[in-house]
Structure formats: C-alpha cells, structure tokens
Motif scaffolding. Sequence first.
Motif, PDB file in Angstrom:
ATOM      1  N   ILE A  81       3.423   9.528 -26.696  1.00 13.79           N
ATOM      2  CA  ILE A  81       4.644   9.196 -27.434  1.00 13.79           C
ATOM      3  C   ILE A  81       4.482   9.664 -28.876  1.00 13.79           C
ATOM      4  O   ILE A  81       3.451   9.412 -29.504  1.00 13.79           O
ATOM      5  CB  ILE A  81       4.916   7.672 -27.414  1.00 13.79           C
ATOM      6  N   SER A  82       5.506  10.337 -29.385  1.00 12.72           N
ATOM      7  CA  SER A  82       5.464  10.763 -30.787  1.00 12.72           C
ATOM      8  C   SER A  82       6.887  10.838 -31.336  1.00 12.72           C
ATOM      9  O   SER A  82       7.852  11.014 -30.596  1.00 12.72           O
ATOM     10  CB  SER A  82       4.777  12.125 -30.938  1.00 12.72           C
ATOM     11  N   VAL A  83       6.982  10.694 -32.654  1.00 10.91           N
ATOM     12  CA  VAL A  83       8.249  10.823 -33.381  1.00 10.91           C
ATOM     13  C   VAL A  83       8.038  11.864 -34.478  1.00 10.91           C
ATOM     14  O   VAL A  83       7.098  11.750 -35.266  1.00 10.91           O
ATOM     15  CB  VAL A  83       8.704   9.487 -33.988  1.00 10.91           C
ATOM     16  N   SER A  84       8.893  12.873 -34.521  1.00  8.26           N
ATOM     17  CA  SER A  84       8.741  13.939 -35.517  1.00  8.26           C
ATOM     18  C   SER A  84      10.092  14.255 -36.142  1.00  8.26           C
ATOM     19  O   SER A  84      11.150  14.010 -35.562  1.00  8.26           O
ATOM     20  CB  SER A  84       8.143  15.194 -34.877  1.00  8.26           C
ATOM     21  N   TYR A  85      10.035  14.830 -37.351  1.00  4.95           N
ATOM     22  CA  TYR A  85      11.246  15.232 -38.059  1.00  4.95           C
ATOM     23  C   TYR A  85      10.881  16.272 -39.100  1.00  4.95           C
ATOM     24  O   TYR A  85       9.726  16.358 -39.553  1.00  4.95           O
ATOM     25  CB  TYR A  85      11.930  14.027 -38.712  1.00  4.95           C
ATOM     26  N   ASP A  86      11.872  17.078 -39.478  1.00  5.32           N
ATOM     27  CA  ASP A  86      11.681  18.123 -40.478  1.00  5.32           C
ATOM     28  C   ASP A  86      12.306  17.702 -41.795  1.00  5.32           C
ATOM     29  O   ASP A  86      13.389  17.113 -41.825  1.00  5.32           O
ATOM     30  CB  ASP A  86      12.331  19.440 -40.019  1.00  5.32           C
ATOM     31  N   LEU A 106       1.222   4.570 -29.961  1.00 12.18           N
ATOM     32  CA  LEU A 106       0.438   4.075 -28.833  1.00 12.18           C
ATOM     33  C   LEU A 106       1.299   3.411 -27.767  1.00 12.18           C
ATOM     34  O   LEU A 106       0.923   3.376 -26.598  1.00 12.18           O
ATOM     35  CB  LEU A 106      -0.613   3.071 -29.334  1.00 12.18           C
ATOM     36  N   ASP A 107       2.470   2.912 -28.159  1.00 11.40           N
ATOM     37  CA  ASP A 107       3.320   2.260 -27.162  1.00 11.40           C
ATOM     38  C   ASP A 107       4.773   2.335 -27.605  1.00 11.40           C
ATOM     39  O   ASP A 107       5.093   2.711 -28.736  1.00 11.40           O
ATOM     40  CB  ASP A 107       2.888   0.804 -26.905  1.00 11.40           C
ATOM     41  N   VAL A 136      12.142  12.279 -30.560  1.00  9.21           N
ATOM     42  CA  VAL A 136      11.277  11.292 -29.894  1.00  9.21           C
ATOM     43  C   VAL A 136      10.768  11.935 -28.615  1.00  9.21           C
ATOM     44  O   VAL A 136      11.537  12.217 -27.690  1.00  9.21           O
ATOM     45  CB  VAL A 136      12.048   9.994 -29.578  1.00  9.21           C
ATOM     46  N   ASN A 137       9.482  12.222 -28.597  1.00 13.88           N
ATOM     47  CA  ASN A 137       8.851  12.908 -27.457  1.00 13.88           C
ATOM     48  C   ASN A 137       8.112  11.863 -26.624  1.00 13.88           C
ATOM     49  O   ASN A 137       7.150  11.241 -27.099  1.00 13.88           O
ATOM     50  CB  ASN A 137       7.885  13.982 -27.981  1.00 13.88           C
ATOM     51  N   ILE A 138       8.577  11.690 -25.397  1.00 17.07           N
ATOM     52  CA  ILE A 138       7.953  10.699 -24.515  1.00 17.07           C
ATOM     53  C   ILE A 138       7.497  11.402 -23.243  1.00 17.07           C
ATOM     54  O   ILE A 138       8.316  11.952 -22.506  1.00 17.07           O
ATOM     55  CB  ILE A 138       8.937   9.563 -24.152  1.00 17.07           C
TER      56      ILE A 138
END
Length: 694
Positions: A81-86, A106-107, A136-138
């Motif tokens: 799980i990750s959250v990214s932005y430019d 982590l969750d 949001v990459n899950i």
Amino acid sequence: MDKYVDDFGRLQSIVESIGTDLPLPLIVVVGAQSDGKSSVLESIVGHPFLPRGEGCVTRTPIKLFMRTTHAENGCDPVEHISVSYDTGMLGGVAREALVTHTKRLLDFRRIAQAIQEATRELTGGRTGIVENLVTVNIQSPRVPNLTLIDLPGMIENVNEGMPEKMRDDVNRMIRHYINIPTAIILAVHQAGSDVIMSKALRAAKQVDPEGKRTFCVLTKLDLVDRQVDITNRLNGEEVGRILKVRRVFGIINQTGHTNHTNGFMSDFEESGSTQQEPRNAAELEDAFFQQRPSYRKISKLHGRDKLVSHLTSVFRAHIRDHLPELRRELDVSVAACNEELAALREDDLPADDGPNHENWQFPLLVKFINKFSKALVKSIDGNVDQGSDKLTGGVCLERLFNNTYWRNLDRIVPLSNVSAQQVWTQIQNCGGIEPQMFLSTDAFKFLVKNEILRMKDESVNCVYLAHKEMLIIRDRAAAMSIKDIRRRYPALHEKITDTVAEFLGKRQAKAREMVEDSVLMHLDYINVKHKEFRAARTRAEVLQLPGKHEAVQIVPGGNNDEEEEEEEDEEDDVDDNEGKYSSNCDPEDKNQMGWKEKLDCQKIMFLVTEYFDIIRDIVRDSVPKIIVRFLVNEVKDKIESILMTTLQPSEVYEPLLKESEDTAAIRRELTARRDQLNEAIAIVKELAIEPLGN
C-alpha cells in the motif's frame, strides 16, 4: 497476477512516467456530496480507507490503483500500500521541478491520514481544490484488478468557509475527466432520493447522451425505508427516464459493517433464522437482500461482488476496444520524439562513437558553413522560398535602392535654402574688386558644390540601411540553414553569425568610403561642358525677367519668391546711375540690385539647378552599384572562404563543436522517452492478442 491486467498496469506506469496525455481507459466515479461515493469505493476495496468529515472532504482527484496479488512459490500473497502525489504545481503556482512524494503504508487504516496530508500539501492549507492527482496504490489479495478516479463531490451550495468559485472548479474538474472518450463513468446516486435529482446522471448525459459508457450505482439501499419499493430504480426503468445507462447496480452502506438503521439486522434476528449472523461485508450484503422480499428476486444482479465482477469484465473489454486508438497516439508520440531528435541533428554524428568520434568535427563544420553560405546567397539572389508573407532577402535591397534612396534624393530641392539676394551677394563676393562683365563661374561653382554636398549624407545613409538589411538577411539565412545548431552548438552558431557581422562591418566601411568619394569627386571637377549642361546654358542665354523684351522666363527650383513679389514698376523706373554700386556695401540693401543683377541671379540659379539634376541622376545610378560591388557581392563571393579561414584551425572549432551538457541531457531524455514509447507499443501489441481473462 492476471497477465492481461499486469500488462495494462505496466502500460499505465510507462504512460505516467513519461508524462504524456495518452487517453488510457479509466473508470471515473462522480456524484454529489453525501450520495455515497466513499461507500462505493470502500465497498470495492473491502476496507474503509477514505477521509471522513463535513463539507467537501475530497479536494483532489484520487486515483485508486488496485491489483490482486496471489501466493507464489509457497509464499503468502504480497500486500503493498502506498500514497503518492506530485508537487510540480501547488495551489495553482508552478514549481521549478516536478517532485513525486511516495509514502509506503503498513495497513489500510493509515491511507486516510496519508491522503489528508497529501491534500494539505497540495492545497497549501487553503480550502479550495487542486488538479494534482493523489495516487493510492493497493496491491493485495483482497482487492480487484481495477483503476478508478474518485473526484470531489458535486456542490449544490457554497457553504461558509468555501471559496466562491469552488462549485465551478469542481464542475470543471468533473467535466474534464468525464469528457475523456476512453473514460467509463460511474454515476453514484443515493437510492432513497429521486433519481431525477441526480447531478451525476445529468452531468453524464451531457458528455454521453446515449449512455454507452455510463453505469449507475444506487447506494445506501439499507437506509431506504423498508416500506418504499425502489425496484423500478434498481432495474433501470426510473433511471432510464433521464439516461439509458448500460446497467444499474444497488449496494448497501457498509461503513463500519455495523451502522445499519431501518432494522434490517433486527429483522434478521426476529425472523428466527437459524443462519449464523453475518461476519463480513459479503455476508452482510447477502443478508440484506434475503431479508427484503422485494429485492430477493433481483439480489443476484446487485451488490458489491456483482458490481466489481461486471466492472472488471467491462473494463477489460473497454481496454481492448481502445487499443487501436491508443496505438495511433503512441505512434504519433514516437514520431514527435524522432522529429525532436532530428532537430538535434542526431544523424550528423557517426553511428559508432557519436560526438566523441575523433574525425567527426571538421566535416560537420564544413557542412554547417556550406549550408549557411548557400542559404545566404540564395536569400540575396531571391531564388529561394523565404517561408514568409513579408518581403525578405534581396528584394528588400532592390526596394532600398530604387524606392527609398531615390525618394530621399528627390526630396533635395536645389537652392531651397538660398534666396536670390544671397545668390547675388555670392556673385559680388566672387567678383572681388573688379566689376563683372559676364556671369560669375566662381559663384556658380561655389553654389553648385554646396548643393551637391547635400547628397552625401543621403548616400551614406543608404549604405547604413543596406548594411542593416544584410544583417537581417544573415539572420534569415541562419534561421533557414543552421537554426538546429543554436541549441546543440550555441557557441558555433554565435561564432558564425559574429564572423559574418564582422566581415559585413568591414565591407560597410569600404562601401561608405567609396560612396563618399563618388559624391565628393563631383566637387573636384565641375564639368561645364557636359552634353546635357551645354543645352541648359543655351536655354539660359534667352532667360529674361518679365517685361523685358517679352522673353520667356525659365524659373529655377530656388526659393526666390520674396524677390519676385517686388513691384515691377519700381524696378522699371530705376535710373541707370542708380544701378551702380554705392560706397556702402551692405549685403542686405535690396536697392543695390537692378534688373540686370536680378537676371544674373536667375541665370545662376537656373544653371545650378540644371547641373545639380544632372549630377543627382549620376549619383542615384552609381551609389547602388557601389554598394552592391563593395558590400553585397563581396559577402556573397567571399563569406564561405572567410568562415573557413576563421574557423578552420582546430583550436578554434573544436571548442565550438563541443556539445553542451544540456543538449546531451535533452538527447538522452528524448531517447529514453522514445524507448519507453516503443515499449508501450510492444505492450499494446501483446494486449491486442492476449485473451481477456476472467
């Protein structure tokens, strides 16, 4: 992992990494505030993960990238799980560089907090919305293979604390996404509200009037009063009155899995069912449909699982349908990369060692010089397409010589600043102590030299204008022939143009000197026996003042109006003795001029004008020839050899042909981009022949 979805995921990653606007298929979720968009997304994911709160909570587009993972080689499925932005654009203000921030989690419980932090960073703490995408990459065994875009909820009224333009900004953002022809529209509406009030369906109808890419999701079925039958909404009849969507899905509110009003759980308990109480979202949804007789017969067409399964199938087919269009766009992008690389003259470099090859520099230098020299000559001669709707090149020189310069010379009126009284004074001064019996040759020469001298400034100015035009021709030739080296070898481009400018400066000085001499030489020798001037002298012999023997008066171009306005009766009554010179030699004493003196003045002025016109024609013809000979043709004939002589030494051209690091970086970036685009094309080819899978 599903190979079809895996390949499309790689394609998405490539497209995102190169920053192109290729129309990849996507699913866009739209709906009004509080209509349950968050419930739909969390139902699909299977976990609550979105921020909650009053008002407009979602203030950036959120891309939900989901991939199903499977156990491999006896290991448990991977969960990522990750959250990214430019932050290339923050709060509407452009930053110097695009920076991507990625936070690994982590969750699921930490996703909402990460989205809120990203929103605060992107909005700069303001209450408006921004166009920056939060991804949001899950990757988990519990999520489907789907990619969705969640947009801010539609606003009916702007509440206190919101920017006045927020409603318009939200609507503009939604229109942007749903206008994408490859987008599937998921229009969300609260099941308990009349669908005719659905903002999402009305927005979808504007861009998809036939409903071919629109699906409707009716949310919060469990919050609808059990006495209200909304079967017509669920089967699409009521929705179809607004927009004939492809399909309608109904889902329940699963937030927290326990907050269920209207008693459907109590109904479950009161029914005395021997079934075990629902333990998860799927069982909870099943229990709801089973406890409502009106929904029981259509239960197999609705619910989270049916929605996910159908969207997954439709999305795969949607990808397949748009592959030809995507391939065309990729081909166009590759062609654009090749064109930009060609602008850097990549083909000029040896294929083996490129710019580090020891023998490549001098041939390249010769090629550039040759191209520039030919373009310069063609621009002057006029046998080239200038690529402009304005006059350029040699024709501008022709206009300068035969229009501008001629007009400027024609504006010079001989003796325009000299009166007859001043002419008479000059005649007397040239005579000295002895009285004159005939017209004064010295006075004629003095006056005509002063008038001829007036042509020098205009002639020299013509040289300056021709020099300026030659610089324009130089720049035009450089733009047509060696513009590509400005970015790649800026020092060489500057050296070539500077060398031409320096040579033009030298030739301009020589042409100016020759033009000055061509005018001044007419002061050194006054040819009174010129064929045309002899005819003028003959005409001057019969020149008489008005009233004297009724001869025809030939008026020169001088300014003698003041004297001609004197009364003729006064002149006729002058006694011969009064015409003699007095002892008082005052040049302003007009009574000293008798009719003979006035006639002499008229003759002198006539002859000066006639001689000036003769010399003006000669100068007007010779000055352009001198400029062409000593400036234009010298540049045409010698510029290539001048450039070669100046740049040929290796210690001169080697530093000039050293490619800048910026250009090398641009080439590497374009090459990498082209390689990625070609990789994307290869993936599109694979997707076109792969089975769609489950």
